[in-house]
Design a protein around this motif. Structure first.
Motif, PDB file in Angstrom:
ATOM      1  N   GLY A  96      24.314  10.503  44.983  1.00 16.70           N
ATOM      2  CA  GLY A  96      23.703   9.499  45.844  1.00 16.70           C
ATOM      3  C   GLY A  96      22.306   9.105  45.412  1.00 16.70           C
ATOM      4  N   LYS A  97      22.075   9.062  44.084  1.00 15.08           N
ATOM      5  CA  LYS A  97      20.765   8.703  43.507  1.00 15.08           C
ATOM      6  C   LYS A  97      19.649   9.625  43.985  1.00 15.08           C
ATOM      7  CE  LYS A  97      19.980   4.224  42.947  1.00 15.08           C
ATOM      8  NZ  LYS A  97      19.907   2.764  43.204  1.00 15.08           N
ATOM      9  N   SER A  98      20.012  10.881  44.249  1.00 16.16           N
ATOM     10  CA  SER A  98      19.027  11.901  44.631  1.00 16.16           C
ATOM     11  C   SER A  98      19.390  13.206  43.943  1.00 16.16           C
ATOM     12  CB  SER A  98      19.010  12.113  46.143  1.00 16.16           C
ATOM     13  OG  SER A  98      18.635  10.939  46.823  1.00 16.16           O
ATOM     14  N   GLU A  99      18.368  13.995  43.626  1.00 15.25           N
ATOM     15  CA  GLU A  99      18.640  15.306  43.046  1.00 15.25           C
ATOM     16  C   GLU A  99      19.331  16.192  44.062  1.00 15.25           C
ATOM     17  OE1 GLU A  99      16.343  19.152  41.043  1.00 15.25           O
ATOM     18  OE2 GLU A  99      15.257  17.257  41.295  1.00 15.25           O
ATOM     19  N   ALA A 100      20.349  16.935  43.606  1.00 15.64           N
ATOM     20  CA  ALA A 100      21.094  17.842  44.471  1.00 15.64           C
ATOM     21  C   ALA A 100      21.112  19.226  43.838  1.00 15.64           C
ATOM     22  CB  ALA A 100      22.521  17.337  44.678  1.00 15.64           C
ATOM     23  N   PHE A 101      21.180  20.238  44.678  1.00 13.31           N
ATOM     24  CA  PHE A 101      21.226  21.606  44.160  1.00 13.31           C
ATOM     25  C   PHE A 101      22.592  21.880  43.539  1.00 13.31           C
ATOM     26  CE2 PHE A 101      22.277  26.143  44.821  1.00 13.31           C
ATOM     27  CZ  PHE A 101      21.302  26.699  44.008  1.00 13.31           C
ATOM     28  N   CYS A 102      22.586  22.492  42.373  1.00 14.06           N
ATOM     29  CA  CYS A 102      23.829  22.873  41.689  1.00 14.06           C
ATOM     30  C   CYS A 102      23.811  24.376  41.460  1.00 14.06           C
ATOM     31  CB  CYS A 102      23.954  22.133  40.353  1.00 14.06           C
ATOM     32  SG  CYS A 102      25.412  22.623  39.394  1.00 14.06           S
ATOM     33  N   HIS A 103      24.614  25.093  42.236  1.00 10.90           N
ATOM     34  CA  HIS A 103      24.570  26.550  42.088  1.00 10.90           C
ATOM     35  C   HIS A 103      25.208  27.010  40.778  1.00 10.90           C
ATOM     36  CE1 HIS A 103      28.527  25.966  44.081  1.00 10.90           C
ATOM     37  NE2 HIS A 103      28.894  27.039  43.417  1.00 10.90           N
ATOM     38  N   PHE A 104      26.028  26.154  40.146  1.00 12.54           N
ATOM     39  CA  PHE A 104      26.603  26.514  38.854  1.00 12.54           C
ATOM     40  C   PHE A 104      25.526  26.617  37.783  1.00 12.54           C
ATOM     41  CE2 PHE A 104      30.024  23.765  40.827  1.00 12.54           C
ATOM     42  CZ  PHE A 104      30.774  24.825  41.294  1.00 12.54           C
ATOM     43  N   SER A 105      24.414  25.934  37.974  1.00 11.65           N
ATOM     44  CA  SER A 105      23.344  25.929  36.969  1.00 11.65           C
ATOM     45  C   SER A 105      22.546  27.223  36.959  1.00 11.65           C
ATOM     46  CB  SER A 105      22.392  24.754  37.226  1.00 11.65           C
ATOM     47  OG  SER A 105      21.654  24.952  38.419  1.00 11.65           O
ATOM     48  N   GLN A 106      22.807  28.103  37.929  1.00 14.71           N
ATOM     49  CA  GLN A 106      22.026  29.330  38.044  1.00 14.71           C
ATOM     50  C   GLN A 106      22.569  30.477  37.197  1.00 14.71           C
ATOM     51  OE1 GLN A 106      19.180  28.795  40.036  1.00 14.71           O
ATOM     52  NE2 GLN A 106      20.140  26.766  39.878  1.00 14.71           N
ATOM     53  N   ASP A 107      23.833  30.404  36.823  1.00 16.65           N
ATOM     54  CA  ASP A 107      24.485  31.507  36.107  1.00 16.65           C
ATOM     55  C   ASP A 107      24.369  31.272  34.604  1.00 16.65           C
ATOM     56  OD1 ASP A 107      26.063  33.532  35.091  1.00 16.65           O
ATOM     57  OD2 ASP A 107      27.709  33.235  36.521  1.00 16.65           O
ATOM     58  N   HIS A 108      23.249  31.650  34.022  1.00 14.61           N
ATOM     59  CA  HIS A 108      22.998  31.355  32.616  1.00 14.61           C
ATOM     60  C   HIS A 108      23.881  32.172  31.681  1.00 14.61           C
ATOM     61  CE1 HIS A 108      19.608  28.530  32.872  1.00 14.61           C
ATOM     62  NE2 HIS A 108      19.397  29.124  34.040  1.00 14.61           N
ATOM     63  N   GLU A 109      24.312  33.338  32.111  1.00 14.17           N
ATOM     64  CA  GLU A 109      25.233  34.114  31.280  1.00 14.17           C
ATOM     65  C   GLU A 109      26.556  33.369  31.128  1.00 14.17           C
ATOM     66  OE1 GLU A 109      27.495  38.477  31.198  1.00 14.17           O
ATOM     67  OE2 GLU A 109      25.834  38.136  32.599  1.00 14.17           O
TER      68      GLU A 109
END
Length: 268
Positions: free
Chosen positions: A237-250
């Motif tokens: 929606g043209k806004s930044e959203a939290f992505c919990h998949f981006s937290q698992d760097h391993e």
């Protein structure tokens, strides 16, 4: 129309959202390259976009995004700089199918297609001012199994395979953003919009938004000057959203390494 001397590739450019992305970028005066498998559909989409936008800098390239050979051939035909790459091409067959190389079709197209387009085309983006990669993903994401990416062990379900591929696209966005930051290529992903399309129908859904509404966020990410230097983000929606998949760097790094293994195998 004021022509902007920037070139954009849009994959999956004759589907509902892909064509709307290409058309809305064409209106802004960019040189747009439509990429996909069906030459007749590409030709039709290119003609319509030229006529409706008044932009004559529209062309198409035939490429099978499930095939590294086809993507490499596309790369070998390319000359000149590339300012924006929009990975949008996607598929969701109801039955498990494989490419001629023996790779499950959704993983080959929706995940390896994105990976390979970035690997092969990012060198054309290095050194440019404000080079951008936009990965069209989805809020409809999850169920990633790094030990069974091709549904060789699990029973194939096209919805689950699609959700897995969109999670992978969001994770690969992080992997590439981190790796390409040093050459000033910025990589972001987004949920487009809920549009009634061949893809959504194959997943058993319709859609409540027009193609132009669905294309709004990818087009904004690709072209808005205010987003220069923004990278490693997920938007909706043209806004930044939290992505919990981006937290698992391993897991992100393992996914990248797996995709790299497929890439290495395809070259040998």
């Amino acid at each position: 129309m004021n022509f902007i001397s920037k070139t954009v590739i849009v994959t999956g450019a004759y589907g509902a959202i892909g064509k709307a992305i290409a058309a809305n970028i064409a209106v802004k005066g960019y040189s747009v390259v439509l990429a996909g498998r069906d030459v007749q559909q590409l030709m039709k989409a290119a003609d319509e976009i030229r006529n409706e936008s008044g932009n004559t800098h529209i062309r198409f390239e035939k490429v099978d995004l499930s095939s590294d050979k086809s993507i490499r051939e596309f790369r070998n035909r390319w000359s000149g700089p590339l300012h924006v790459l929009i990975n949008n091409g996607c598929t969701a067959p109801k039955q498990r199918t494989q490419t001629p190389e023996g790779i499950e079709m959704q993983f080959a197209t929706n995940v390896l297609g994105y990976f390979r387009m970035i690997m092969h085309f990012s060198p054309f983006m290095e050194g440019l001012d404000d080079a951008r990669i936009v990965n069209v993903a989805s809020y409809w994401a999850g169920s990633l199994d790094l030990d069974d990416l091709e549904f060789r062990e699990r029973k194939y379900d096209n919805d689950q395979a699609y959700r897995q591929s969109k999670q992978a696209d969001r994770m690969l966005t992080v992997a590439f953003a981190e790796r390409l930051r040093k050459v000033h290529i910025h990589v972001n992903s987004c949920h487009p919009g809920d549009v009634n399309s061949k893809l959504s129908n194959s997943l058993g859904f319709g859609g409540s938004e027009s193609p132009d509404q669905g294309a709004a966020t990818p087009v904004w990410l690709a072209t808005d000057p205010a987003l220069k230097n923004i990278t490693c983000k997920y938007f909706a929606g043209k806004s930044e959203a939290f992505c919990h998949f981006s937290q698992d760097h391993e897991a992100i790094n393992r996914l990248f390494e797996i995709c790299q293994e497929y890439q290495d195998h395809s070259i040998t």
